[in-house]
Design a protein around this motif. Structure first.
Motif, mmCIF file in Angstrom:
data_model
loop_
_atom_site.group_PDB
_atom_site.id
_atom_site.type_symbol
_atom_site.label_atom_id
_atom_site.label_comp_id
_atom_site.label_asym_id
_atom_site.label_seq_id
_atom_site.Cartn_x
_atom_site.Cartn_y
_atom_site.Cartn_z
ATOM 1 N N LEU A 147 0.698 -1.187 0.171
ATOM 2 C CA LEU A 147 0.008 0.040 0.066
ATOM 3 C C LEU A 147 0.992 1.111 -0.083
ATOM 4 C CD1 LEU A 147 -2.645 -1.271 2.685
ATOM 5 C CD2 LEU A 147 -3.137 -1.069 0.189
ATOM 6 N N ASN A 148 0.176 2.317 -0.236
ATOM 7 C CA ASN A 148 1.029 3.603 -0.192
ATOM 8 C C ASN A 148 1.659 4.017 1.041
ATOM 9 O OD1 ASN A 148 1.981 6.206 -1.043
ATOM 10 N ND2 ASN A 148 0.042 7.156 -0.287
ATOM 11 N N VAL A 149 3.127 3.975 0.964
ATOM 12 C CA VAL A 149 4.019 4.390 2.026
ATOM 13 C C VAL A 149 4.999 5.242 1.523
ATOM 14 C CG1 VAL A 149 5.676 3.530 3.705
ATOM 15 C CG2 VAL A 149 3.635 2.150 3.372
ATOM 16 N N ALA A 150 5.165 6.454 2.085
ATOM 17 C CA ALA A 150 6.119 7.368 1.777
ATOM 18 C C ALA A 150 7.595 6.725 2.031
ATOM 19 C CB ALA A 150 6.049 8.836 2.491
ATOM 20 N N PRO A 151 8.342 7.468 1.081
ATOM 21 C CA PRO A 151 10.044 7.035 1.275
ATOM 22 C C PRO A 151 10.544 7.351 2.586
ATOM 23 C CG PRO A 151 9.822 8.533 -0.309
ATOM 24 C CD PRO A 151 8.195 8.353 0.055
ATOM 25 N N LYS A 152 10.199 8.430 3.129
ATOM 26 C CA LYS A 152 10.586 8.841 4.581
ATOM 27 C C LYS A 152 9.539 9.462 5.307
ATOM 28 C CE LYS A 152 14.963 10.069 2.659
ATOM 29 N NZ LYS A 152 16.227 10.988 2.581
ATOM 30 N N HIS A 153 9.634 9.410 6.625
ATOM 31 C CA HIS A 153 8.681 9.836 7.588
ATOM 32 C C HIS A 153 9.483 10.852 8.725
ATOM 33 C CE1 HIS A 153 6.372 6.690 5.726
ATOM 34 N NE2 HIS A 153 7.398 6.169 5.668
ATOM 35 N N LEU A 154 8.652 11.723 8.987
ATOM 36 C CA LEU A 154 9.241 12.555 10.205
ATOM 37 C C LEU A 154 9.181 11.940 11.561
ATOM 38 C CD1 LEU A 154 7.486 16.303 9.354
ATOM 39 C CD2 LEU A 154 9.922 15.356 9.148
ATOM 40 N N VAL A 155 9.973 11.873 12.190
ATOM 41 C CA VAL A 155 10.263 11.340 13.509
ATOM 42 C C VAL A 155 10.946 12.485 14.428
ATOM 43 C CG1 VAL A 155 11.267 9.562 14.746
ATOM 44 C CG2 VAL A 155 10.428 9.180 12.576
ATOM 45 N N TRP A 156 10.469 12.480 15.772
ATOM 46 C CA TRP A 156 11.183 13.182 16.784
ATOM 47 C C TRP A 156 12.423 12.282 17.321
ATOM 48 C CZ3 TRP A 156 11.315 18.148 17.518
ATOM 49 C CH2 TRP A 156 9.922 18.960 17.187
ATOM 50 N N VAL A 157 13.688 12.725 16.903
ATOM 51 C CA VAL A 157 14.757 11.795 17.404
ATOM 52 C C VAL A 157 15.573 12.502 18.756
ATOM 53 C CG1 VAL A 157 16.774 10.909 16.756
ATOM 54 C CG2 VAL A 157 15.100 10.888 15.157
ATOM 55 N N GLY A 158 15.963 11.867 19.815
ATOM 56 C CA GLY A 158 16.407 12.418 20.893
ATOM 57 C C GLY A 158 17.960 11.806 20.765
ATOM 58 N N ARG A 159 18.835 12.403 20.994
ATOM 59 C CA ARG A 159 20.376 12.226 20.959
ATOM 60 C C ARG A 159 20.885 12.896 22.145
ATOM 61 N NH1 ARG A 159 20.756 9.726 16.126
ATOM 62 N NH2 ARG A 159 19.773 10.772 14.217
ATOM 63 N N LYS A 160 21.935 12.557 22.324
ATOM 64 C CA LYS A 160 22.850 13.097 23.785
ATOM 65 C C LYS A 160 23.034 14.549 23.385
ATOM 66 C CE LYS A 160 26.405 11.867 27.204
ATOM 67 N NZ LYS A 160 27.346 11.050 27.406
ATOM 68 N N ARG A 161 22.722 15.292 24.521
ATOM 69 C CA ARG A 161 23.157 16.881 24.023
ATOM 70 C C ARG A 161 24.641 16.963 24.081
ATOM 71 N NH1 ARG A 161 18.931 20.137 25.827
ATOM 72 N NH2 ARG A 161 17.339 19.116 27.279
ATOM 73 N N GLY A 162 24.861 17.800 23.103
ATOM 74 C CA GLY A 162 26.285 18.273 22.976
ATOM 75 C C GLY A 162 27.167 17.114 22.082
ATOM 76 N N SER A 163 26.375 16.207 21.806
ATOM 77 C CA SER A 163 27.077 14.831 21.156
ATOM 78 C C SER A 163 27.180 15.165 19.529
ATOM 79 C CB SER A 163 26.476 13.720 21.364
ATOM 80 O OG SER A 163 25.277 13.507 20.476
ATOM 81 N N GLU A 164 28.367 14.770 19.039
ATOM 82 C CA GLU A 164 28.337 14.721 17.580
ATOM 83 C C GLU A 164 27.692 13.786 16.694
ATOM 84 O OE1 GLU A 164 30.032 17.231 16.261
ATOM 85 O OE2 GLU A 164 30.196 18.076 18.406
ATOM 86 N N GLN A 165 26.532 12.898 17.369
ATOM 87 C CA GLN A 165 25.756 12.104 16.724
ATOM 88 C C GLN A 165 24.965 12.954 15.698
ATOM 89 O OE1 GLN A 165 23.286 10.527 19.770
ATOM 90 N NE2 GLN A 165 24.619 8.825 19.928
ATOM 91 N N GLU A 166 25.276 12.534 14.424
ATOM 92 C CA GLU A 166 24.590 13.160 13.413
ATOM 93 C C GLU A 166 24.161 12.124 12.444
ATOM 94 O OE1 GLU A 166 25.052 17.089 11.906
ATOM 95 O OE2 GLU A 166 26.628 17.438 13.453
ATOM 96 N N ARG A 167 22.884 12.293 11.896
ATOM 97 C CA ARG A 167 22.595 11.317 10.736
ATOM 98 C C ARG A 167 21.962 12.270 9.751
ATOM 99 N NH1 ARG A 167 19.143 5.993 10.779
ATOM 100 N NH2 ARG A 167 19.053 5.505 8.796
ATOM 101 N N SER A 168 22.397 11.967 8.411
ATOM 102 C CA SER A 168 22.035 12.763 7.200
ATOM 103 C C SER A 168 21.121 11.952 6.451
ATOM 104 C CB SER A 168 23.157 13.246 6.283
ATOM 105 O OG SER A 168 24.156 12.177 6.044
ATOM 106 N N PHE A 169 19.924 12.372 6.165
ATOM 107 C CA PHE A 169 18.821 11.897 5.435
ATOM 108 C C PHE A 169 18.710 12.546 4.074
ATOM 109 C CE2 PHE A 169 17.928 11.134 9.784
ATOM 110 C CZ PHE A 169 17.774 9.684 9.864
#
Length: 184
Positions: free
Chosen positions: A162-184
């Motif tokens: 069925l119809n499903v978008a290729p990407k979806h908005l999500v609230w993502v929590g990461r450690k404050r001040g960390s360099e964790q990043e993800r590029s989409f």
């Protein structure tokens, strides 16, 4: 100073959950305001589930003061293997197996759910997730905090073609001040 879910105030007993004035006041409670979280995250995690035994058990050791939130676009494929708390480990697959039923049930409560899935291939309200490393889980993926029904509906729809978008908005929590990043 660390902040744990069990130490936070809970929402007042209300006749109905959709009391927006009570939620607005709740966000101003000093312990809640100090977290500096987006309203969507406060509502879904602390307001809606702050007294949920599963949440209290699964996230007891997580220092909430460490979390910084961003709204990110996450690929559909990432949701096909996303994990949630051990207390609700099978919930996503249970929702996926009956995705049509759960979509219709949620649509009765919020009349835009069906059209969001059918027209846009995604949910109305972004779910809440954190980086797996915050839960001491292996991998660089995400751990779902809230949104098991939404992710289950996504999985079920994807598997049914069925119809499903290729990407979806999500609230993502990461450690404050960390360099964790993800590029989409």
């Amino acid at each position: 100073m660390p902040v744990y879910l069990k130490d936070l105030p809970v929402k007042p007993e209300l006749d109905f959950i959709a009391d927006d004035d009570a939620f607005a006041r709740f966000q101003l409670v000093p312990d809640i305001a100090a977290l500096n979280w987006p309203a969507d995250v406060v509502r879904q995690w602390i307001w809606d589930h702050g007294t949920n035994d599963h949440f209290l058990r699964d996230y007891a050791a997580l220092d909430l003061s460490l979390l910084n939130w961003t709204l990110e676009k996450v690929p559909t494929d990432d949701f096909m293997t996303l994990v949630t708390g051990v207390s609700d480990g099978d919930a996503i697959e249970e929702y996926a197996a009956n995705h049509h039923y759960w979509m219709e049930l949620k649509n009765k409560a919020k009349g835009t759910v069906r059209s969001a899935w059918e027209d846009n291939g995604t949910w109305v309200v972004p779910p809440v997730a954190i980086a797996c490393c915050l839960m001491e889980l292996s991998g660089a993926g995400l751990h779902l905090i809230e949104g098991r029904t939404r992710v289950g509906v996504l999985r079920g729809r994807q598997r049914a073609g069925l119809n499903v978008a290729p990407k979806h908005l999500v609230w993502v929590g990461r450690k404050r001040g960390s360099e964790q990043e993800r590029s989409f």
